[in-house]
Design a protein around this motif. Sequence first.
Motif, PDB file in Angstrom:
ATOM      1  N   THR A 211       1.160  -1.159  -0.173  1.00  0.00           N
ATOM      2  CA  THR A 211       0.170   0.151  -0.462  1.00  0.00           C
ATOM      3  C   THR A 211       0.934   1.404   0.033  1.00  0.00           C
ATOM      4  O   THR A 211       1.846   0.808  -0.001  1.00  0.00           O
ATOM      5  CB  THR A 211      -0.805   0.172   1.237  1.00  0.00           C
ATOM      6  OG1 THR A 211       0.277  -0.181   2.496  1.00  0.00           O
ATOM      7  CG2 THR A 211      -1.796  -1.366   1.025  1.00  0.00           C
ATOM      8  N   GLU A 212      -0.060   2.845  -0.405  1.00  0.00           N
ATOM      9  CA  GLU A 212       1.257   3.815  -0.328  1.00  0.00           C
ATOM     10  C   GLU A 212       1.384   4.154   0.778  1.00  0.00           C
ATOM     11  O   GLU A 212       2.954   4.312   0.769  1.00  0.00           O
ATOM     12  CB  GLU A 212      -0.011   4.314  -0.349  1.00  0.00           C
ATOM     13  CG  GLU A 212       0.780   6.196  -0.501  1.00  0.00           C
ATOM     14  CD  GLU A 212       0.217   7.439  -1.176  1.00  0.00           C
ATOM     15  OE1 GLU A 212       0.654   8.814  -1.264  1.00  0.00           O
ATOM     16  OE2 GLU A 212      -1.256   7.344  -0.858  1.00  0.00           O
ATOM     17  N   ASP A 213       1.069   3.873   2.330  1.00  0.00           N
ATOM     18  CA  ASP A 213       1.651   4.172   3.552  1.00  0.00           C
ATOM     19  C   ASP A 213       2.806   2.921   3.722  1.00  0.00           C
ATOM     20  O   ASP A 213       3.888   3.339   4.434  1.00  0.00           O
ATOM     21  CB  ASP A 213       0.586   3.777   4.750  1.00  0.00           C
ATOM     22  CG  ASP A 213      -0.712   4.520   4.659  1.00  0.00           C
ATOM     23  OD1 ASP A 213       0.062   5.961   3.481  1.00  0.00           O
ATOM     24  OD2 ASP A 213      -1.310   4.874   5.782  1.00  0.00           O
ATOM     25  N   LYS A 214       2.639   1.197   3.543  1.00  0.00           N
ATOM     26  CA  LYS A 214       3.403   0.973   3.221  1.00  0.00           C
ATOM     27  C   LYS A 214       5.178   1.581   2.680  1.00  0.00           C
ATOM     28  O   LYS A 214       6.532   0.581   2.773  1.00  0.00           O
ATOM     29  CB  LYS A 214       3.311  -0.967   3.037  1.00  0.00           C
ATOM     30  CG  LYS A 214       2.948  -1.732   4.279  1.00  0.00           C
ATOM     31  CD  LYS A 214       2.649  -2.888   4.050  1.00  0.00           C
ATOM     32  CE  LYS A 214       1.621  -3.583   5.732  1.00  0.00           C
ATOM     33  NZ  LYS A 214       1.631  -4.477   5.082  1.00  0.00           N
ATOM     34  N   LEU A 216       6.066   3.668   2.044  1.00  0.00           N
ATOM     35  CA  LEU A 216       7.073   4.497   3.112  1.00  0.00           C
ATOM     36  C   LEU A 216       7.656   4.058   3.917  1.00  0.00           C
ATOM     37  O   LEU A 216       8.603   4.924   4.060  1.00  0.00           O
ATOM     38  CB  LEU A 216       5.748   6.363   3.068  1.00  0.00           C
ATOM     39  CG  LEU A 216       6.397   7.285   4.311  1.00  0.00           C
ATOM     40  CD1 LEU A 216       7.470   8.045   3.364  1.00  0.00           C
ATOM     41  CD2 LEU A 216       5.407   7.937   4.368  1.00  0.00           C
ATOM     42  N   HIS A 217       6.590   3.710   4.195  1.00  0.00           N
ATOM     43  CA  HIS A 217       7.522   2.898   5.700  1.00  0.00           C
ATOM     44  C   HIS A 217       8.436   2.271   5.304  1.00  0.00           C
ATOM     45  O   HIS A 217       9.702   2.256   5.738  1.00  0.00           O
ATOM     46  CB  HIS A 217       6.294   1.658   6.100  1.00  0.00           C
ATOM     47  CG  HIS A 217       7.218   0.707   7.207  1.00  0.00           C
ATOM     48  ND1 HIS A 217       7.048   1.591   8.727  1.00  0.00           N
ATOM     49  CD2 HIS A 217       8.072  -0.045   7.177  1.00  0.00           C
ATOM     50  CE1 HIS A 217       7.636   0.119   8.732  1.00  0.00           C
ATOM     51  NE2 HIS A 217       8.423  -0.485   8.963  1.00  0.00           N
ATOM     52  N   GLU A 273      10.834  13.986   2.172  1.00  0.00           N
ATOM     53  CA  GLU A 273       9.959  13.169   2.445  1.00  0.00           C
ATOM     54  C   GLU A 273      10.721  12.119   3.359  1.00  0.00           C
ATOM     55  O   GLU A 273      11.082  12.065   4.859  1.00  0.00           O
ATOM     56  CB  GLU A 273       8.477  12.701   2.365  1.00  0.00           C
ATOM     57  CG  GLU A 273       7.635  12.260   3.299  1.00  0.00           C
ATOM     58  CD  GLU A 273       6.742  11.959   2.626  1.00  0.00           C
ATOM     59  OE1 GLU A 273       5.631  11.186   3.152  1.00  0.00           O
ATOM     60  OE2 GLU A 273       5.977  11.698   0.942  1.00  0.00           O
TER      61      GLU A 273
END
Length: 306
Positions: A211-214, A216-217, A273
């Motif tokens: 996913t998008e959040d993962k 970034l993680h 970021e």
Amino acid sequence: MEGTTIHDNCTTLLGDVTFQFTSLPTIDTSLYDLSSEEAAFFKAEIGIDDDEGLKRHILEVQAKAYKIAPYPCIHGFVFLRLNISSYPVYEHILKLGRERPNAVLLDLGCCFGVDGRKAAADGFPAKNIIASDIINEFLELGHELFRTTPISYPGCLLPGDVFDPEFLSIAARQNDVSSAPAIDLSSLKSLNPLHGRISAISATRLFHLFTEDKQLHLARALAGLLSAQPGSVICGSQIGSPEKGMVSANISGSVHQLYAHSPETWSSLWDGEVFEKGSVKVETELLEVMIHEVQFFMMRWSVVRL
């Protein structure tokens, strides 16, 4: 190939992407296709000179891998592609291996570790190469594929889940540019002892599984591993899109959804970021490619510390 896997006759979960089939595809040997460069590489590294003998050997290993996890990349022979040597930063990575003391290369989500073997064949010290995948059996099949042993090929095989903090936690980015002392990679149980110590990281066809959040993680976790020395690099390729968002893909008869960044959003994620703005150079390239008559946008990219 990091991420959990659950499979029955009709469903396979790879990372956060679910592949659903009306029936599990059987192995299709007509999909076997090596470029002249790939054929020469595998013949030299495996020690099989004739085309049919090489094909038989690879099919035997593929069949074993497909029983372990029936991933589309196993079914479609994607595991045979030489990815890292196609990246514009490849010669730079080899130079790091030649010239930087104790430089370490991490091939993440690597299946059988083919890209690490390619880098070793081209001069990066094998003892300083880590092949990591969540499925340990794939790493072990790498020895069977290349007909090696831990003695004849001293590269480190390190199974683990990149989203398990016991294996890879997010650490503060390093600012110490001094050379790190050598570490015995064979003693590693996780990537965490390597925070701030890895010179080059390759993550091929990995980020788009999450996913998008993962994504970034994972980017932040890899940034914590990277050496602060100028020239240290993270590179890879994955499904991309002219505009970020969910995209549909049809692979091996399974239609699935995944999150794809655009070149612009991928660049801003790393430069501003994940890393402080202006501290890295990000290069991206969006390519239209055909894989078994299916068209994709693939994004090839690199992040180099300045």
